[in-house]
Write a protein that holds these residues in place. Structure first.
Motif: not given
Length: 331
Positions: A222-229, A21-30
């Motif tokens: 692979l994401t930046d959170v533990f799964g789906v909420y 996931g892009g949010a997991a391997i980059t700093c998405k707000n930078e």
């Protein structure tokens, strides 16, 4: 959709398709900043999961490029002469863009089409420069772990869409790379669209298409959170959905934990610059994959839980202490 490759024959059955996931391997707000710590850990975990047997021993790097602070590449050729070829199980890696590409695409409107407009055409070029630069860094990170990774951009491989749905996606190049012992690394990309002129083809759509044709044993997001909420995870009392069942018609419901309304739609928030649909697209494509009888695991990157998922240990039994979301087909 063109389906010339319906009877794909791989020399070795593919074990796993991984979506970084892009949010997991980059700093998405930078803007265009890689999460170096996560990428290093993910690359190491992928190496461990791909290798048969122990992952111990020396790593023979495959990135021989010059790096910051180095005068030249320090390659010891003799180290490779006596090294046995490592036996990697077949994996395909696909990554999102995160803070690469999304800003360029949303600013120029590439996802809406209109290549005849100068801003859109410039944005198309800028988007591809950004996402391919990230792709190169991911390939290099994997190569530094001794993984024989090769970059494969959908645009360059001739993938295209019609009204944002895949129209042409010949996977023969991916198959040839796998059969030659390489790990293809694809990414969400700006592509040509027969109706709109151009659009964005998300990594989640790519992974669904490849899963349908390559039939991996399992798929890991692979994401930046533990799964789906059941709601945005930052909100109070957000509940992790541990297991989602997908029916024949593609509809899905939560089976663990038991919710008051197990068929309710999960509430999702999407970043304003995200042109690919975020978690909404992820769940939809994961359900389509599960329809083929392929287990899908959504888990936080660079954790012990992601290593468990990548290693295939969840196929028989889901440990009680494992944190993530399993999406499976039910008859």
């Amino acid at each position: 959709m063109e389906t010339k490759q319906t009877d794909i024959k791989l020399k070795t059955p593919i074990r796993c398709i991984v979506k970084l996931g892009g949010a997991a391997i980059t700093c998405k707000n930078e803007f265009e900043k890689i999460n170096e710590a996560n990428l290093i850990t993910v690359s190491s975990q992928l190496r461990e999961a791909m290798m048969f047997g122990s992952s111990s021993g020396s790593v023979l790097e495959m990135d021989w490029s010059k790096r910051p602070g180095m005068a030249e590449s320090l390659v010891k050729v003799d180290d490779y002469k006596e090294q046995l070829v490592l036996d990697f199980s077949s994996f395909v890696v696909i990554h999102g863009a995160g803070s690469f590409g999304h800003f360029q695409a949303s600013t120029s409107g590439v996802h809406r089409g209109g290549l005849n407009q100068p801003l859109v055409k410039a944005g198309f070029v800028a988007t591809r420069i950004s996402v391919t630069s990230l792709n190169l860094e991911i390939v290099r990170a994997l190569a530094r772990e001794g993984i024989p990774s090769v970059a494969m951009s959908p645009f360059s491989c001739g993938w295209s869409t019609r009204e944002r749905n895949i129209a042409s996606a010949d996977v023969s190049a991916v198959v040839e790379a796998l059969d030659s012992g390489f790990v293809p690394v694809l990414h969400g990309d700006a592509v040509l669209d027969e109706a709109l002129g151009c659009t964005i083809l998300s990594g989640d759509v790519i992974i669904s298409h490849l899963a349908a044709h390559l039939k991996p044993q399992f798929v890991v997001f692979l994401t930046d959170v533990f799964g789906v909420y059941d709601r945005p995870p930052a909100e109070p009392n957000a509940v992790l959905l541990r297991e989602i069942a997908v029916r024949e018609d593609g509809s899905w419901s939560v089976v663990n934990p038991t919710l008051e309304d197990s068929d309710k739609q999960v509430e999702i928030s999407v970043a304003s610059h995200d042109t690919t649909g975020g978690m909404v697209t992820k769940i939809s494509e994961a359900a389509m994959i599960a329809k083929h009888g392929i287990d899908v695991y959504i888990v936080k990157a660079a954790t012990e839980h992601s290593l468990t998922a990548l290693s295939g240990k969840l196929r028989d039994k889901i440990p009680d202490d494992w944190l993530g979301t399993v999406i499976r087909h039910v008859s």
